[in-house]
Motif scaffolding. Structure first.
Motif, PDB file in Angstrom:
ATOM      1  N   ALA A 129      60.521  22.223  -1.870  1.00  0.00           N
ATOM      2  CA  ALA A 129      61.563  22.234  -0.857  1.00  0.00           C
ATOM      3  C   ALA A 129      61.985  20.813  -0.482  1.00  0.00           C
ATOM      4  O   ALA A 129      61.190  19.882  -0.518  1.00  0.00           O
ATOM      5  CB  ALA A 129      61.045  22.966   0.379  1.00  0.00           C
ATOM      6  N   VAL A 130      63.266  20.676  -0.133  1.00  0.00           N
ATOM      7  CA  VAL A 130      63.777  19.398   0.373  1.00  0.00           C
ATOM      8  C   VAL A 130      63.839  19.510   1.890  1.00  0.00           C
ATOM      9  O   VAL A 130      64.451  20.445   2.427  1.00  0.00           O
ATOM     10  CB  VAL A 130      65.159  19.083  -0.210  1.00  0.00           C
ATOM     11  N   ILE A 131      63.215  18.583   2.562  1.00  0.00           N
ATOM     12  CA  ILE A 131      63.067  18.635   4.007  1.00  0.00           C
ATOM     13  C   ILE A 131      63.724  17.409   4.631  1.00  0.00           C
ATOM     14  O   ILE A 131      63.496  16.285   4.178  1.00  0.00           O
ATOM     15  CB  ILE A 131      61.582  18.671   4.400  1.00  0.00           C
ATOM     16  N   SER A 132      64.527  17.622   5.650  1.00  0.00           N
ATOM     17  CA  SER A 132      65.137  16.506   6.369  1.00  0.00           C
ATOM     18  C   SER A 132      64.762  16.586   7.846  1.00  0.00           C
ATOM     19  O   SER A 132      64.508  17.677   8.370  1.00  0.00           O
ATOM     20  CB  SER A 132      66.657  16.514   6.198  1.00  0.00           C
ATOM     21  N   GLN A 133      64.727  15.435   8.469  1.00  0.00           N
ATOM     22  CA  GLN A 133      64.398  15.357   9.892  1.00  0.00           C
ATOM     23  C   GLN A 133      65.423  14.487  10.605  1.00  0.00           C
ATOM     24  O   GLN A 133      65.910  13.488  10.071  1.00  0.00           O
ATOM     25  CB  GLN A 133      62.998  14.759  10.106  1.00  0.00           C
ATOM     26  N   LYS A 134      65.714  14.874  11.844  1.00  0.00           N
ATOM     27  CA  LYS A 134      66.577  14.069  12.698  1.00  0.00           C
ATOM     28  C   LYS A 134      65.960  13.943  14.072  1.00  0.00           C
ATOM     29  O   LYS A 134      65.437  14.959  14.591  1.00  0.00           O
ATOM     30  CB  LYS A 134      67.955  14.736  12.855  1.00  0.00           C
ATOM     31  N   PRO A 135      66.000  12.815  14.743  1.00  0.00           N
ATOM     32  CA  PRO A 135      66.433  11.529  14.197  1.00  0.00           C
ATOM     33  C   PRO A 135      65.348  10.925  13.303  1.00  0.00           C
ATOM     34  O   PRO A 135      64.220  11.404  13.295  1.00  0.00           O
ATOM     35  CB  PRO A 135      66.632  10.688  15.459  1.00  0.00           C
TER      36      PRO A 135
ATOM     37  N   CYS B  38      57.336  17.009  10.013  1.00  0.00           N
ATOM     38  CA  CYS B  38      57.262  18.442   9.778  1.00  0.00           C
ATOM     39  C   CYS B  38      56.909  18.663   8.312  1.00  0.00           C
ATOM     40  O   CYS B  38      57.174  17.817   7.451  1.00  0.00           O
ATOM     41  CB  CYS B  38      58.553  19.154  10.150  1.00  0.00           C
ATOM     42  N   SER B  39      56.289  19.773   8.051  1.00  0.00           N
ATOM     43  CA  SER B  39      55.954  20.117   6.672  1.00  0.00           C
ATOM     44  C   SER B  39      56.108  21.615   6.479  1.00  0.00           C
ATOM     45  O   SER B  39      56.170  22.378   7.445  1.00  0.00           O
ATOM     46  CB  SER B  39      54.534  19.678   6.318  1.00  0.00           C
ATOM     47  N   VAL B  40      56.188  22.017   5.216  1.00  0.00           N
ATOM     48  CA  VAL B  40      56.286  23.433   4.888  1.00  0.00           C
ATOM     49  C   VAL B  40      55.279  23.735   3.800  1.00  0.00           C
ATOM     50  O   VAL B  40      54.867  22.861   3.038  1.00  0.00           O
ATOM     51  CB  VAL B  40      57.706  23.824   4.424  1.00  0.00           C
ATOM     52  N   GLU B  41      54.890  24.987   3.727  1.00  0.00           N
ATOM     53  CA  GLU B  41      53.960  25.426   2.703  1.00  0.00           C
ATOM     54  C   GLU B  41      54.747  26.069   1.575  1.00  0.00           C
ATOM     55  O   GLU B  41      55.603  26.915   1.836  1.00  0.00           O
ATOM     56  CB  GLU B  41      52.970  26.422   3.279  1.00  0.00           C
ATOM     57  N   ASP B  42      54.439  25.669   0.335  1.00  0.00           N
ATOM     58  CA  ASP B  42      55.167  26.207  -0.809  1.00  0.00           C
ATOM     59  C   ASP B  42      54.394  27.392  -1.357  1.00  0.00           C
ATOM     60  O   ASP B  42      53.406  27.220  -2.067  1.00  0.00           O
ATOM     61  CB  ASP B  42      55.328  25.135  -1.877  1.00  0.00           C
ATOM     62  N   LEU B  43      54.840  28.566  -1.036  1.00  0.00           N
ATOM     63  CA  LEU B  43      54.115  29.768  -1.444  1.00  0.00           C
ATOM     64  C   LEU B  43      54.382  30.149  -2.891  1.00  0.00           C
ATOM     65  O   LEU B  43      53.804  31.099  -3.390  1.00  0.00           O
ATOM     66  CB  LEU B  43      54.465  30.937  -0.519  1.00  0.00           C
ATOM     67  N   THR B  44      55.279  29.405  -3.556  1.00  0.00           N
ATOM     68  CA  THR B  44      55.520  29.689  -4.968  1.00  0.00           C
ATOM     69  C   THR B  44      54.432  29.090  -5.839  1.00  0.00           C
ATOM     70  O   THR B  44      54.303  29.429  -7.005  1.00  0.00           O
ATOM     71  CB  THR B  44      56.883  29.147  -5.424  1.00  0.00           C
ATOM     72  N   LEU B  45      53.662  28.186  -5.270  1.00  0.00           N
ATOM     73  CA  LEU B  45      52.580  27.565  -6.021  1.00  0.00           C
ATOM     74  C   LEU B  45      51.318  28.396  -5.870  1.00  0.00           C
ATOM     75  O   LEU B  45      51.147  29.132  -4.909  1.00  0.00           O
ATOM     76  CB  LEU B  45      52.349  26.138  -5.525  1.00  0.00           C
ATOM     77  N   ALA B  46      50.428  28.260  -6.830  1.00  0.00           N
ATOM     78  CA  ALA B  46      49.220  29.070  -6.829  1.00  0.00           C
ATOM     79  C   ALA B  46      48.269  28.664  -5.708  1.00  0.00           C
ATOM     80  O   ALA B  46      47.497  29.470  -5.211  1.00  0.00           O
ATOM     81  CB  ALA B  46      48.518  28.956  -8.178  1.00  0.00           C
ATOM     82  N   ASP B  47      48.305  27.421  -5.358  1.00  0.00           N
ATOM     83  CA  ASP B  47      47.382  26.938  -4.348  1.00  0.00           C
ATOM     84  C   ASP B  47      48.149  26.388  -3.153  1.00  0.00           C
ATOM     85  O   ASP B  47      49.355  26.363  -3.143  1.00  0.00           O
ATOM     86  CB  ASP B  47      46.466  25.872  -4.946  1.00  0.00           C
TER      87      ASP B  47
ATOM     88  N   PHE C 102      54.502  20.289   1.833  1.00  0.00           N
ATOM     89  CA  PHE C 102      55.479  19.256   1.529  1.00  0.00           C
ATOM     90  C   PHE C 102      56.060  18.752   2.841  1.00  0.00           C
ATOM     91  O   PHE C 102      56.413  19.544   3.717  1.00  0.00           O
ATOM     92  CB  PHE C 102      56.551  19.804   0.596  1.00  0.00           C
ATOM     93  N   PHE C 103      56.195  17.453   2.927  1.00  0.00           N
ATOM     94  CA  PHE C 103      56.518  16.817   4.186  1.00  0.00           C
ATOM     95  C   PHE C 103      57.943  16.290   4.231  1.00  0.00           C
ATOM     96  O   PHE C 103      58.511  15.872   3.211  1.00  0.00           O
ATOM     97  CB  PHE C 103      55.560  15.644   4.435  1.00  0.00           C
ATOM     98  N   GLY C 104      58.480  16.294   5.435  1.00  0.00           N
ATOM     99  CA  GLY C 104      59.731  15.606   5.676  1.00  0.00           C
ATOM    100  C   GLY C 104      59.497  14.113   5.786  1.00  0.00           C
ATOM    101  O   GLY C 104      58.349  13.645   5.735  1.00  0.00           O
ATOM    102  N   PRO C 105      60.570  13.346   5.950  1.00  0.00           N
ATOM    103  CA  PRO C 105      60.453  11.883   5.973  1.00  0.00           C
ATOM    104  C   PRO C 105      59.842  11.336   7.258  1.00  0.00           C
ATOM    105  O   PRO C 105      59.457  10.171   7.303  1.00  0.00           O
ATOM    106  CB  PRO C 105      61.895  11.403   5.808  1.00  0.00           C
ATOM    107  N   GLY C 106      59.763  12.155   8.297  1.00  0.00           N
ATOM    108  CA  GLY C 106      59.150  11.704   9.546  1.00  0.00           C
ATOM    109  C   GLY C 106      60.162  11.156  10.533  1.00  0.00           C
ATOM    110  O   GLY C 106      61.270  10.743  10.180  1.00  0.00           O
ATOM    111  N   THR C 107      59.774  11.184  11.799  1.00  0.00           N
ATOM    112  CA  THR C 107      60.543  10.603  12.905  1.00  0.00           C
ATOM    113  C   THR C 107      59.638   9.598  13.608  1.00  0.00           C
ATOM    114  O   THR C 107      58.580   9.967  14.113  1.00  0.00           O
ATOM    115  CB  THR C 107      60.976  11.689  13.902  1.00  0.00           C
TER     116      THR C 107
END
Lengths: 116, 116
Positions: free
Chosen positions: B2-8, B93-102, B106-111
């Motif tokens: 996933a592509v993750i963006s954060q603001k600001p 922020c981060s998300v969990e990739d459930l398409t992967l076996a484990d 994956f993290f956003g760029p941070g604020t």
């Protein structure tokens, strides 16, 4: 109380040589381990992982070794390249009382500098 | 992944004010996470945000201080309320990739937040 420890805050190696980053953990219920790489002003990027049923996982120049009896894992980068210069975080997860599979516990990170 | 963006991407705030950080993902994800990295420290999980339910907070973090919204499967916000200089951190922020076996997150760029 740190459950995941990276005792070396920094490491400097020459280009072409091997980089070895170490990580120790205290919680025996951890069963999945990950390494993340972080460049300045960016979020951590997933690098490689290993399940506790294995003792080695290799992906190109990156190999992670797990020693469960010692509660120790290491990341080997060979050959090291200047672009590998970043902060490397060790993380662990596992099912344990009060925890959950998805919670990641991170170490403080090791700054790797690869000199040309 | 996933592509993750954060603001600001960064902000400087006065003591006693509040800041809301947005996290946008380019695909639908079930689980989103909010982390904090204080200077010189490891990434620490603040809470887990699932769509359609209350966020689950980790020990040491409370909803009044860090209210979280999760209105749909691609978006979440974290508010840092009544800020003090101790809240100066990088928030990710981060998300969990459930398409992967484990389990990988994956993290956003941070604020990067600085509280004066």
């Amino acid at each position: 109380d740190q459950q995941v420890k990276q005792n070396s805050p920094s490491l400097s190696v020459q280009e072409g040589r091997i980089s070895i980053l170490n990580c120790d953990y205290t919680n025996s219920m951890f069963d999945y381990f990950l390494w993340y790489k972080k460049y300045p002003a960016e979020g951590p990027t997933f690098l490689i992982s290993i399940s506790s049923i294995k003792d080695k996982n290799e992906d190109g120049r990156f190999t992670v070794f797990l020693n469960k009896s010692a509660k120790h894992l290491s990341l080997h980068i060979v050959p090291s390249q200047p672009g590998d210069s970043a902060v490397y975080f060790c993380a662990a997860s596992g099912s344990y009382s009060g925890g959950s599979n998805y919670k990641l516990t991170f170490g403080k990170g090791t700054l790797l500098t690869v000199n040309p | 992944s996933a592509v993750i963006s954060q603001k600001p991407s960064r902000d400087i705030c006065q003591r006693g004010t509040s800041l809301t950080i947005q996290c946008q993902v380019d695909s639908q994800v079930t689980m989103m996470f909010w982390y904090r990295q204080q200077p010189g420290q490891s990434l620490t999980l603040i809470a887990t945000a699932n769509q359609g339910s209350e966020a689950t907070y980790e020990s040491g973090f409370v909803i009044d201080k860090f209210p979280i919204s999760r209105p749909n499967l691609t978006f979440s916000t974290l508010t840092v309320s009544n800020m003090s200089p101790e809240d100066s951190s990088i928030y990710l922020c981060s998300v969990e990739d459930l398409t992967l076996a484990d389990v990988e997150q994956f993290f956003g760029p941070g604020t990067r937040l600085t509280v004066l």
